[in-house]
Design a protein around this motif. Structure first.
Motif, PDB file in Angstrom:
ATOM      1  N   ASP A  85     -41.886 -40.597  41.995  1.00  0.00           N
ATOM      2  CA  ASP A  85     -42.495 -41.179  43.193  1.00  0.00           C
ATOM      3  C   ASP A  85     -43.894 -41.654  42.808  1.00  0.00           C
ATOM      4  O   ASP A  85     -44.731 -40.855  42.374  1.00  0.00           O
ATOM      5  N   VAL A  86     -44.143 -42.947  42.946  1.00  0.00           N
ATOM      6  CA  VAL A  86     -45.418 -43.536  42.550  1.00  0.00           C
ATOM      7  C   VAL A  86     -46.210 -43.882  43.815  1.00  0.00           C
ATOM      8  O   VAL A  86     -45.720 -44.626  44.668  1.00  0.00           O
ATOM      9  N   ARG A  87     -47.451 -43.345  43.867  1.00  0.00           N
ATOM     10  CA  ARG A  87     -48.309 -43.601  45.012  1.00  0.00           C
ATOM     11  C   ARG A  87     -49.546 -44.375  44.540  1.00  0.00           C
ATOM     12  O   ARG A  87     -50.261 -43.926  43.639  1.00  0.00           O
ATOM     13  N   MET A  88     -49.757 -45.521  45.149  1.00  0.00           N
ATOM     14  CA  MET A  88     -50.853 -46.393  44.760  1.00  0.00           C
ATOM     15  C   MET A  88     -52.133 -45.981  45.500  1.00  0.00           C
ATOM     16  O   MET A  88     -52.105 -45.730  46.709  1.00  0.00           O
ATOM     17  N   VAL A  89     -53.236 -45.943  44.752  1.00  0.00           N
ATOM     18  CA  VAL A  89     -54.539 -45.581  45.311  1.00  0.00           C
ATOM     19  C   VAL A  89     -55.549 -46.641  44.888  1.00  0.00           C
ATOM     20  O   VAL A  89     -55.695 -46.922  43.693  1.00  0.00           O
ATOM     21  N   ASN A  90     -56.259 -47.214  45.854  1.00  0.00           N
ATOM     22  CA  ASN A  90     -57.315 -48.193  45.569  1.00  0.00           C
ATOM     23  C   ASN A  90     -58.579 -47.437  45.160  1.00  0.00           C
ATOM     24  O   ASN A  90     -59.145 -46.672  45.940  1.00  0.00           O
ATOM     25  N   VAL A  91     -59.030 -47.682  43.930  1.00  0.00           N
ATOM     26  CA  VAL A  91     -60.180 -46.945  43.401  1.00  0.00           C
ATOM     27  C   VAL A  91     -61.449 -47.792  43.349  1.00  0.00           C
ATOM     28  O   VAL A  91     -62.512 -47.285  42.982  1.00  0.00           O
ATOM     29  N   THR A  92     -61.384 -49.065  43.672  1.00  0.00           N
ATOM     30  CA  THR A  92     -62.571 -49.931  43.645  1.00  0.00           C
ATOM     31  C   THR A  92     -63.056 -50.330  45.031  1.00  0.00           C
ATOM     32  O   THR A  92     -64.216 -50.714  45.184  1.00  0.00           O
ATOM     33  N   GLY A  93     -62.213 -50.261  46.015  1.00  0.00           N
ATOM     34  CA  GLY A  93     -62.613 -50.628  47.368  1.00  0.00           C
ATOM     35  C   GLY A  93     -63.544 -49.594  47.976  1.00  0.00           C
ATOM     36  O   GLY A  93     -63.439 -48.383  47.728  1.00  0.00           O
ATOM     37  N   VAL A  94     -64.487 -50.063  48.780  1.00  0.00           N
ATOM     38  CA  VAL A  94     -65.441 -49.201  49.477  1.00  0.00           C
ATOM     39  C   VAL A  94     -64.908 -48.925  50.875  1.00  0.00           C
ATOM     40  O   VAL A  94     -64.668 -49.852  51.652  1.00  0.00           O
TER      41      VAL A  94
END
Length: 403
Positions: free
Chosen positions: A129-138
């Motif tokens: 199961d792959v969960r995407m996380v935005n690491v650059t957005g504020v």
């Protein structure tokens, strides 16, 4: 012609009837059959084709012994083909694309496996199961709360926090609802700081310090939670008193601003006056020093001159007396009105132009006055001069009474 056209010899050809197939042979219009295909026959033809593709023989006519063998093979071949197709679809569905601003957290059977970087990736479906996380957005969260200060007053604070995901693994696994946890932690940190601060500081000059303190405390809370989030900025949008007493607080703030303005004006006036006064004082001091130096120098000069005259006087006393007498009389007579007449004649003889002499003396000092020449004055001067002459002859005394 139409199938129900009159005059058809009592034979009506129904296009949906299967009479052509049932009659057998070529008679009875079997070649002109217009009915729908038989579903069973279509399935049999598809099965025969599939058997031939898999190396078997299709059923033909009466169905010999080889045909029976082909039928046994087809029983195992169809599930295998279906399995291959399903496997291909499963493998194709495992490809996915990770965006440049994201990181993928891979969970294998619910357990953390790895973090995948941007690009085309593949993981087995259903297993991972792959969960995407935005690491650059504020991201941001804001609150408007009313709370109690240290001096038991109520203030309303509008605050917002900006944060960014620092660790995708902690952000996904450690907390179930990260955004709600951040809101609760922000509320707790704000109440802790406001509860230890006076109301005046919160409403006026303490807002910047309030934001810094809340940011430090909030980051400590999130680190203790293991949330994997970094606080970028805390913004105090507004701080105000309750609406019921807002007007009174506005008056207090205005009075405080007026007080500060007057203080600034006084400081500016002092800064303008003090340097000028210091300059004048310095000028007076320098003038006094100059006057002192000039007086001292003059006194020293007089002293030196007296010492020089004393030396000369000791060498020739009579010459120095005559010189000093002449100098003194020159100094005295230069500032007084003078009339020169001849006393030996019956009428006075004007030696100097008295009119010009009187004008020169009048333009000099205020104490000097014009001399009016009258006969009585001339007679008096003549008598005084005669008396002085007789006295000097009889006594043998020179001028100034010197022997």
């Amino acid at each position: 012609m139409a199938w129900n056209e009159p005059g058809g010899g009592g034979k009506q050809h129904d296009p949906w009837s299967g009479g052509g197939r049932r009659g057998g042979g070529n008679g009875g219009g079997g070649n002109n059959n217009q009915g729908p295909p038989d579903l069973d026959e279509a399935l049999k033809k598809f099965q025969d084709k599939l058997n031939r593709m898999l190396g078997g023989r299709g059923k033909r006519g009466g169905g010999g012994g080889n045909g029976g063998g082909g039928g046994k093979r087809s029983v195992f071949a169809l599930p295998g083909l279906l399995a291959i197709i399903v496997l291909a679809i499963w493998a194709a569905s495992g490809f996915y694309l990770v965006d440049q601003s994201e990181r993928g957290v891979v969970l294998r059977f619910g357990k953390f496996e790895q973090i995948v970087n941007p690009g085309l990736q593949w993981n087995p479906p259903i297993i991972d199961d792959v969960r995407m996380v935005n690491v650059t957005g504020v991201r941001s969260v804001s609150q408007t709360k009313s709370m109690l200060t240290r001096d038991e007053n109520i203030v309303k604070v509008d605050i917002s926090a900006q944060y960014q995901v620092a660790d995708p693994r902690d952000y996904v696994l450690n907390v179930r609802t990260p955004d709600l946890s951040i809101e609760n932690a922000l509320d707790s940190a704000l109440r802790q700081v406001v509860g230890g601060t006076d109301m005046d500081e919160i409403l006026t000059s303490g807002r910047a310090l309030l934001a810094d303190t809340v940011s430090t405390r909030l980051q400590a809370y999130l680190d203790s939670y293991g949330l994997g989030v970094g606080i970028l900025a805390i913004n105090i949008e507004s701080t105000s008193a309750p609406d019921a007493v807002q007007d009174a607080f506005d008056d207090v703030i205005k009075a405080r601003e007026d007080r500060q303005r007057l203080i600034n004006d006084a400081i500016g006036y002092a800064n303008a006056i003090i340097p000028e006064a210091q300059g004048q004082a310095q000028r007076l001091i320098e003038q006094a020093q100059g006057y002192r130096e000039s007086v001292v120098a003059k006194a020293q000069g007089e002293s030196n001159r007296f010492n020089s005259l004393l030396t000369e006087y000791r060498q020739a006393p009579q010459v120095m007396r005559d010189r000093m007498y002449l100098d003194t009389m020159t100094e005295v007579l230069s500032t007084t009105s003078k009339v020169l007449i001849d006393i030996n004649k019956s009428s006075p003889l004007m030696v100097l132009p008295l009119d010009k002499l009187n004008r020169g003396n009048a333009s000099g000092a205020d104490s000097q006055q014009d001399v009016n020449i009258t006969p009585s004055l001339i007679e008096q001067l003549r008598n005084n001069s005669a008396g002085n002459s007789n006295s000097s002859q009889t006594s043998g005394i020179r001028r100034e009474g010197r022997q």
